[in-house]
Design a protein around this motif. Structure first.
Motif, mmCIF file in Angstrom:
data_model
loop_
_atom_site.group_PDB
_atom_site.id
_atom_site.type_symbol
_atom_site.label_atom_id
_atom_site.label_comp_id
_atom_site.label_asym_id
_atom_site.label_seq_id
_atom_site.Cartn_x
_atom_site.Cartn_y
_atom_site.Cartn_z
ATOM 1 N N SER A 296 0.901 -1.104 -0.044
ATOM 2 C CA SER A 296 -0.010 -0.031 -0.034
ATOM 3 C C SER A 296 0.831 1.133 -0.144
ATOM 4 O O SER A 296 0.512 2.137 -0.679
ATOM 5 N N GLU A 297 2.096 1.318 0.835
ATOM 6 C CA GLU A 297 2.878 2.448 0.960
ATOM 7 C C GLU A 297 3.537 2.671 -0.475
ATOM 8 O O GLU A 297 3.594 3.780 -0.994
ATOM 9 N N GLU A 298 3.911 1.569 -1.205
ATOM 10 C CA GLU A 298 4.620 1.633 -2.446
ATOM 11 C C GLU A 298 3.665 2.176 -3.511
ATOM 12 O O GLU A 298 4.057 2.840 -4.190
ATOM 13 N N GLY A 299 2.159 1.765 -3.385
ATOM 14 C CA GLY A 299 1.268 2.093 -4.332
ATOM 15 C C GLY A 299 0.914 3.671 -4.251
ATOM 16 O O GLY A 299 0.778 4.402 -5.180
ATOM 17 N N GLU A 300 1.245 4.136 -2.840
ATOM 18 C CA GLU A 300 0.716 5.605 -2.667
ATOM 19 C C GLU A 300 2.049 6.563 -3.136
ATOM 20 O O GLU A 300 1.892 7.544 -3.828
ATOM 21 N N LYS A 301 3.187 6.015 -3.015
ATOM 22 C CA LYS A 301 4.316 6.851 -3.486
ATOM 23 C C LYS A 301 4.656 6.628 -4.941
ATOM 24 O O LYS A 301 4.746 7.704 -5.730
ATOM 25 N N GLU A 302 4.156 5.592 -5.625
ATOM 26 C CA GLU A 302 4.209 5.638 -7.114
ATOM 27 C C GLU A 302 3.024 6.577 -7.630
ATOM 28 O O GLU A 302 3.052 7.200 -8.540
ATOM 29 N N SER A 303 1.553 6.658 -6.949
ATOM 30 C CA SER A 303 0.819 7.519 -7.424
ATOM 31 C C SER A 303 1.063 8.931 -7.394
ATOM 32 O O SER A 303 1.038 9.790 -8.340
ATOM 33 N N GLU A 304 1.977 9.318 -6.280
ATOM 34 C CA GLU A 304 2.462 10.616 -6.192
ATOM 35 C C GLU A 304 3.467 10.795 -7.096
ATOM 36 O O GLU A 304 3.207 12.301 -7.712
ATOM 37 N N ASN A 305 4.148 10.118 -7.603
ATOM 38 C CA ASN A 305 4.946 10.521 -8.831
ATOM 39 C C ASN A 305 4.716 10.490 -9.992
ATOM 40 O O ASN A 305 5.142 10.914 -11.013
ATOM 41 N N LEU A 306 3.500 9.879 -10.497
ATOM 42 C CA LEU A 306 3.006 9.660 -11.553
ATOM 43 C C LEU A 306 2.555 11.238 -12.157
ATOM 44 O O LEU A 306 2.216 11.992 -11.434
ATOM 45 N N PRO A 307 2.698 11.474 -13.559
ATOM 46 C CA PRO A 307 2.182 12.873 -13.933
ATOM 47 C C PRO A 307 0.995 13.282 -14.195
ATOM 48 O O PRO A 307 -0.009 12.049 -14.135
ATOM 49 N N ASN A 308 0.519 14.162 -13.957
ATOM 50 C CA ASN A 308 -0.872 14.748 -13.924
ATOM 51 C C ASN A 308 -1.205 15.182 -15.222
ATOM 52 O O ASN A 308 -1.015 16.501 -15.464
ATOM 53 N N PRO A 309 -2.042 15.003 -16.129
ATOM 54 C CA PRO A 309 -2.308 15.499 -17.429
ATOM 55 C C PRO A 309 -3.027 16.732 -17.150
ATOM 56 O O PRO A 309 -2.580 17.895 -17.913
ATOM 57 N N LEU A 310 -4.069 16.726 -16.505
ATOM 58 C CA LEU A 310 -4.938 17.966 -16.285
ATOM 59 C C LEU A 310 -4.079 19.036 -15.394
ATOM 60 O O LEU A 310 -4.166 20.123 -15.947
ATOM 61 N N GLN A 311 -3.241 18.930 -14.840
ATOM 62 C CA GLN A 311 -2.430 19.799 -13.997
ATOM 63 C C GLN A 311 -1.319 20.330 -15.013
ATOM 64 O O GLN A 311 -1.108 21.456 -15.199
#
Length: 227
Positions: free
Chosen positions: A126-141
């Motif tokens: 779960s922690e790895e998944g949260e870190k990976e989600s934070e590092n993913l690019p945000n198209p809308l942003q």
């Protein structure tokens, strides 16, 4: 009976004290990794510079054949809206493609771990998944940032020419405002990225001047030929 007073001298290591003092007085070095700024800095500077140069060049091109202030302002406004939309859509598609690639790679990595029999606890997963989600690019942003940066650059020539009726004065003020903005954008990019300030400012300034000169010259040539 008199007591003998003995004085004991404790040797001090002056070298050690001086070294310790020197180490304590040394300023801490800047350990900031400026390479991490390169991606967002490049997008912001590129968007603002693109908005400035393209809008100013459009206004200069129209001003080469028409002295009417209304035509110049409408052209600049159309360039602002069209450019901001183009930048936003282009950035959205590009970043979304990058997001798809990274998600696909993450999926392949997990499948390979399962094939090798590598298991992780639910909490660590779960922690790895949260870190990976934070590092993913945000198209809308990314799209919003690109559109905002382009608009910030494009508004400079529009404001500079909006309140001046005299044609020659309007063109002169437009060129002066764009020149100042180009220098500021070049300086800002250099300061944030810790690169040579003068070289960056001159490069951005010459590029903007060249774009405006080519647009003005070609439009003047075509307009004078009656095409």
């Amino acid at each position: 009976m008199e007591a003998n007073n003995h004085k004991f001298t404790i040797p001090l290591n002056d070298d050690v004290e001086q070294q310790t003092t020197t180490l304590e007085l040394e300023p801490k070095k800047d350990m900031t990794d400026y390479s991490k700024r390169s991606q967002w800095l490049r997008a912001a500077v590129l968007g603002a510079n693109d908005g400035l140069v393209s809008t100013a060049s459009l206004m200069m091109g129209v001003g080469a054949v028409k002295t009417d202030i209304k035509a110049m302002i409408l052209t600049g406004f159309a360039g602002l809206v069209a450019g901001a939309c183009s930048m936003a859509i282009g950035e959205f598609v590009s970043v979304y493609s990058q997001l798809d690639i990274e998600l696909a790679q993450m999926k392949r990595d997990k499948q390979q771990q399962q094939q090798r029999g590598i298991t992780t606890s639910p909490s660590s997963e779960s922690e790895e998944g949260e870190k990976e989600s934070e590092n993913l690019p945000n198209p809308l942003q990314a799209a919003a940032a690109s559109a905002l940066a382009f608009s910030a650059g494009a508004i400079v020539p529009l404001l500079a020419a909006s309140f001046i009726r005299e044609y020659k004065v309007r063109v002169g003020v437009l060129v002066a405002a764009v020149t100042l903005a180009l220098i500021v954008f070049g300086w800002l990019g250099a300061v944030l990225g810790k690169t040579p300030v003068v070289r960056s400012s001159v490069r951005v300034l010459l590029g903007g001047w060249l774009a405006m000169a080519i647009t003005f010259g070609l439009t003047k040539l075509i307009g004078s030929s009656g095409l």
